[in-house]
Enzyme design. Structure first.
Site, PDB file in Angstrom:
ATOM      1  N   HIS A  10       0.940  -1.238   0.154  1.00  0.00           N
ATOM      2  CA  HIS A  10       0.059  -0.064  -0.021  1.00  0.00           C
ATOM      3  C   HIS A  10       0.919   1.236   0.123  1.00  0.00           C
ATOM      4  CE1 HIS A  10      -3.482   2.446   1.484  1.00  0.00           C
ATOM      5  NE2 HIS A  10      -2.573   3.218   1.836  1.00  0.00           N
ATOM      6  N   GLU A  11       1.590   1.331   1.045  1.00  0.00           N
ATOM      7  CA  GLU A  11       2.523   2.758   1.000  1.00  0.00           C
ATOM      8  C   GLU A  11       3.407   2.730   0.094  1.00  0.00           C
ATOM      9  OE1 GLU A  11       1.428   4.435   3.122  1.00  0.00           O
ATOM     10  OE2 GLU A  11       0.573   2.666   4.636  1.00  0.00           O
TER      11      GLU A  11
HETATM   12  N1  BES Z   1      -1.566   7.928   4.163  1.00  0.00           N
HETATM   13  C1  BES Z   1      -1.853   7.008   5.069  1.00  0.00           C
HETATM   14  C2  BES Z   1      -1.390   7.240   6.408  1.00  0.00           C
HETATM   15  C3  BES Z   1      -2.674   8.199   7.156  1.00  0.00           C
HETATM   16  C4  BES Z   1      -3.539   7.800   7.757  1.00  0.00           C
HETATM   17  C5  BES Z   1      -2.244   9.648   7.288  1.00  0.00           C
HETATM   18  C6  BES Z   1      -4.455   8.351   8.393  1.00  0.00           C
HETATM   19  C7  BES Z   1      -2.724  10.287   8.147  1.00  0.00           C
HETATM   20  C8  BES Z   1      -4.217   9.878   8.722  1.00  0.00           C
HETATM   21  C9  BES Z   1      -1.059   5.676   4.622  1.00  0.00           C
HETATM   22  O1  BES Z   1      -1.147   5.439   3.489  1.00  0.00           O
HETATM   23  C10 BES Z   1      -2.403   4.501   5.054  1.00  0.00           C
HETATM   24  O2  BES Z   1      -3.152   4.656   4.520  1.00  0.00           O
HETATM   25  N2  BES Z   1      -2.021   3.787   6.176  1.00  0.00           N
HETATM   26  C11 BES Z   1      -3.178   2.868   6.656  1.00  0.00           C
HETATM   27  C12 BES Z   1      -2.567   1.285   6.478  1.00  0.00           C
HETATM   28  C13 BES Z   1      -3.057   0.972   5.019  1.00  0.00           C
HETATM   29  C14 BES Z   1      -2.372  -0.364   4.749  1.00  0.00           C
HETATM   30  C15 BES Z   1      -4.406   0.633   4.968  1.00  0.00           C
HETATM   31  C16 BES Z   1      -3.316   3.177   8.146  1.00  0.00           C
HETATM   32  O3  BES Z   1      -2.461   3.802   8.706  1.00  0.00           O
HETATM   33  O4  BES Z   1      -4.295   2.541   8.695  1.00  0.00           O
HETATM   34 ZN    ZN Z   2      -2.575   4.968   2.106  1.00  0.00          ZN
END
Ligand code: BES
Ligand code: ZN
Length: 935
Positions: free
Chosen positions: A345-346
């Site tokens: 994902h990242e």
């Molecule tokens: N861009 C997000 C991180 C994020 C989440 C920043 C909420 C600010 C607020 C990252 O790419 C992301 O989506 N992370 C997920 C994990 C993903 C595999 C579903 C998360 O943090 O839950």
């Molecule tokens: Zn994300």
């Protein structure tokens, strides 16, 4: 523009020497109150110098300066940017003219603030003139905060010296770069960053780009300045840096970027999997998107304290330990799949999000929906045996169907003004529904035009910003070129119906068996059955895929027809013809390619149910089996079908041996469990569950450790899932076996080294043992938590410590969850609370705890209010009486001050509770009677 270290230095030194004003108290309030920055100025480049002081645990802080090269696009006398909780030494602010015709130097005459939007406004001595470029230098400093946002502190215990080691890290998305340095903190203001970190030489500094050079600090002994290469143009929320004493594991992949995986030294042996998988996925995306990863290096780092799951900072991806570290002896298969998915994902964000970024947070779903969708493809590529594509999509649909059937849901693309609204947007709609509609498009456009459209979009907007319409344009032209879409159809027309409208449709399919036709109508599907028909209107462009009992074309996911909308947005009823006779079923939505529910006439349901209950059930595609289960249980819930039909259908599960249909079934049946377990008729429900579960439990050899002989990886997960539910319903020898495993573990001389419980059964075993167990059983597990070095292990323990049924133990655990000294990190407190609140005893305690301590909980999380919303989940599943609902309603009202950052989640919870109450009113008696006939 050349870098001038001397002037930067001067600007910087003052920060350390001068005691400065805290602006938030002293400044006048600005009259500028729009939620977006003015567009008269555009930052081109930031020189960011930050000294991080990690020596004194009582005074962990940073001090720095930022020089921003700013181009004036219009004449203006104000520089409006973001700054939050920073101390800015105003006496040292400089503003210089760099290029353009108006040659005179400038200065700042006064400043003001707007705390609502975090603005810091500098009023200039002379007007800044369009076409000219200026350089603004601002010195600032702040504490390394404990909030897990902005530039914050983290720590871990070094087991060798038994000392606490401190480190620093950033989390800027969505709006916290402003807490680390003054900046134009909106995704549209892309600029290049030259980061220089100052720190004690025992540490390592990391940032988005590779190190350019390291110099000794001019005055602080043993300190260095580490300057990083200039970045590509990027949004502020993707800037990242960290000062730490971690170790790394390098990866080697020919022709790839330099790839390193970082963790605290004692966990470095858990980096092997991430170090191997990361570069492979990165390379896969290079091919998939047809664009090379543009940075010379990428680091991934496991942080002991981290608010989200992971964050895609360009070139420096940050993770929780649980989402990056893998231990073959402690992590379960589902832990491993989870971390593969997070990494994929990242890394997908490096293109979708980092290279091309949304113009404004309204289109956040383009980031998150894409990363979620594409991650499934990335993982599938390297672990085909996991079927992550199918599992990913089923999860996406199951979660979004639930949330999106509420009136209080929202469109994928939603207007956003406040930071709290941005934070609220990181929800199942952006991630899961976003991913589901992208898959729909992928399937109706076909591989070739989808990929070429994406590639064009990424190339066209690289290093810039885009909105969904830009994506629709590229995809339409690709689809028209390849002939994948009729010339009169536009992706925008189709997709707007999915992204600008809340909800999803139910298609009512009525066959005329003698004419061989089917009539289709659509309306919005809502869980709240009191909403009148008139409010269920809406029209979605639905690609219609279907097959019949004779054809069984389950691989043909492309549309055979479209359900269209008129120019005024009304649904056009559609007829399908050339259908088979009255003895053969018809099924719509092959492999759930589109997020809608399909309801049929009674006869067609009967035909489907008969096939499912025959030896032929596998002739229906596994995803469609899951679809039928999910759909029929929804329809029974809302009254479109009766429970007799639903239970006849689920009856076939006695033969089902596949993961996905079981997942669909257990997710839905769990909701019934939550409502029924406090009622007098729970006994029959329990018997029914036993009946369904016993054959699969036995087929999978129950609690016996047969994992090494399981060849199909899906069956490992299936076994994990089935066994977990089986123990809840006391199927077979589940409970006694679980207790035996636990006893065995407790009798180990060195339980931290030797754990006889099979890894994939640990969650079930711990939970079952504590559910029946003593104080000593609980304390034993708690000690293991304290000693464990593996994130996923610790997580499993935290989520099972709530399984106790002893009131005082649960109460003690809940209090530990919100007390920083207990050893439970802030990032994990919600997990503990949920673990308590999902239990039958814990529910009552947690409810009371939350209502009585909301102010305390609010302050504990402040300003990271979003975490509060995850505490509500267990309540929305369990509140099922009007009086409880009313209590929650008044709680929501009385505590609105503390809950205003989670307004949306609260509404969704209250509405879900209302649908539970409705279920009890309308279905409880009928369900209780019906289930008797299915035992
Ligand atoms: N861009 C997000 C991180 C994020 C989440 C920043 C909420 C600010 C607020 C990252 O790419 C992301 O989506 N992370 C997920 C994990 C993903 C595999 C579903 C998360 O943090 O839950
Ligand atoms: Zn994300």
């Amino acid at each position: 523009m050349t870098y001038t270290p001397v002037s930067a230095m001067k600007c910087f030194l003052w920060v350390v020497l001068v005691i400065s004003l805290d602006l938030s108290s002293a400044n006048s309030i600005s009259s500028y109150n729009h939620y977006r920055l003015p567009t008269a100025l555009r930052p081109q480049k930031y020189y960011l110098r930050i000294l991080t002081l990690l020596e004194n645990p009582d005074d962990l802080r940073f001090a720095g300066s930022v020089q921003i090269v700013i181009e004036a696009l219009e004449n203006t006398r104000n520089i409006t940017l973001h700054s939050k909780n920073l101390t800015i030494d105003e006496s040292q602010i400089t503003l210089r003219h760099i290029s353009g015709s108006g040659s005179k130097d400038n200065c700042v005459s006064s400043t003001s603030v707007n705390p609502t939007h975090d603005y810091y406004i500098l009023h200039t001595c002379r007007e800044l003139l369009a076409g000219n470029v200026y350089k603004l230098c601002l010195p600032f400093s702040a504490e390394l905060n404990r909030q897990l946002f902005g530039y914050y502190r983290s720590s871990y215990k070094d087991p060798v010296t038994n000392t606490t080691r401190w480190l620093s890290a950033t989390q800027f998305e969505p709006a916290a770069a402003r807490k680390a340095f003054p900046c134009f903190d909106e995704p549209g203001f892309k600029a290049s960053f030259v980061v220089t970190l100052g720190y004690h030489k025992q540490f390592t500094g990391l940032s988005n780009m590779p190190v350019k050079e390291i110099e000794t600090h001019e005055s602080l002994p043993n300190y260095v300045w580490c300057e990083f290469e200039q970045s590509v143009p990027m949004s502020t929320y993707l800037v990242a840096y960290s000062v730490n004493d971690f170790s790394f594991k390098p990866s080697t992949l020919p022709n790839g970027a330099l790839f390193r995986t970082w963790a605290r030294p004692n966990a470095i042996d858990q980096c092997d999997y991430a170090a191997e998988f990361g570069p492979k996925v990165l390379q896969y995306y290079e091919q998939f998107f047809g664009i090379k990863f543009p940075l010379p290096k990428i680091d991934q780092i496991a942080l002991p304290d981290f608010s989200a799951g992971a964050m895609e900072n360009w070139g420096l991806v940050t993770y929780r330990e649980t989402t990056l570290l893998y231990s073959p002896t402690h992590s379960s298969l589902s832990d491993q799949q989870n971390l593969a998915n997070v990494i994929a994902h990242e890394l997908a964000h490096q293109w979708f999000g980092n290279l091309v970024t949304m113009k404004w947070w309204t289109d956040l779903w383009l980031n998150e929906g894409f990363a979620t969708y594409v991650a499934g493809l990335g993982v599938q590529q390297f672990h085909p045996e996991w079927h992550s594509r199918d599992k990913g999509i089923l999860t996406a649909l199951i979660t979004s169907f639930r949330l999106d059937s509420l009136v209080s849901s929202h469109p994928i693309s939603r207007p956003i003004q406040m930071v709290t609204e941005i934070e609220e947007s990181f929800d199942a709609i952006s991630y899961q529904k976003g991913s589901a509609v992208l898959r729909m498009m992928h399937l109706f456009m076909g591989e070739e035009s989808f990929r070429s459209g994406l590639k064009e979009y990424l190339q066209l907007h690289a290093y810039k910003n885009a909105e969904q319409d830009n994506l629709w344009e590229s995809l339409t032209s690709a689809a028209h070129q390849s002939g994948a879409l009729d010339g009169h159809l536009y992706i925008k027309t189709i997709m707007d119906s999915w992204t600008l409208q809340t909800g999803y449709p139910v298609l009512n399919i009525t066959r005329d068996y003698s004419a061989g036709t089917a009539m289709l109508t659509q309306e919005r599907y809502l869980r709240n059955s009191q909403i009148p028909r008139a409010e269920r209107v809406g029209c979605w462009w639905v690609p219609l895929s279907y097959t019949t009992q004779v054809e069984k074309h389950f691989n043909n996911t492309g549309p055979r027809a479209w359900m269209e909308c008129s120019n005024t947005g009304e649904s056009v009823p559609t007829t399908i013809d050339l259908l088979p006779g009255p003895e053969e079923w018809l099924i719509f939505n092959i492999q759930l390619s589109t997020p809608y529910k399909a309801n049929y006439d009674a006869r067609n349901w009967k035909l489907l149910i008969d096939t499912l209950n025959s030896g032929e059930f596998q002739s229906i595609h596994v995803i469609n089996r899951a679809q039928l289960i999910d759909d029929v249980l929804y329809f029974a819930w809302t009254g479109e079908q009766d429970y007799d039909t639903a239970l006849q259908l689920t009856n076939y599960l006695q033969r089902e041996r596949d993961l996905i249909p079981w997942k669909a079934a257990l997710d839905n049946l769990k909701l019934l469990n939550r409502l029924l377990r406090q009622t007098s008729n729970f006994g029959s429900f329990k018997r029914y569950m036993k009946k369904l579960l016993t054959p699969i439990y036995e087929h999978l050899n129950g609690m016996n450790d047969t994992f090494s002989s399981i060849t199909q990886q899906d069956h490992v997960l299936l076994k994990t899932m089935v066994v977990n539910v089986a123990c809840q319903y006391q199927v077979g020898d589940c409970v006694p076996q679980a207790l035996a495993y636990y006893r065995h573990w407790r009798s180990e001389a060195n339980p931290d080294e030797n754990n006889p419980v099979p890894i994939n059964l640990r969650s079930t075993v711990y939970c079952t043992a504590l559910g029946q167990g003593s104080e000593e059983d609980w304390d034993f597990l708690w000690s293991r938590y304290k000693k464990s070095n593996v994130g996923s292990d610790r997580q499993t323990i935290l989520s099972t410590l709530g399984c106790s049924k002893a009131v005082w133990i649960l109460q003690r655990y809940m209090e530990k969850a919100f007390s920083p000294k207990s050893g439970i990190r802030k990032q994990d407190s919600a997990l503990c609370f949920q673990a308590v609140a999902s239990g039958q005893v814990g529910f009552l305690l947690a409810k009371q705890y939350m209502m009585e301590n909301i102010e305390f909980i609010y302050k504990y999380y402040y300003p990271q209010i979003r975490a509060l919303s995850s505490l509500l989940l267990p309540f929305s599943e369990q509140v099922s009486t009007m009086s409880d609902l009313n209590k929650f309603r008044s709680f929501a009202n009385d505590s609105r001050h503390f809950l205003k950052g989670i307004r949306q989640a609260m509404q969704q919870s209250l509405e879900t509770m209302l649908t539970n109450v409705q279920w009890m009113d309308r279905n409880y008696q009928h369900f209780s009677r019906t289930i008797q006939h299915h035992l």
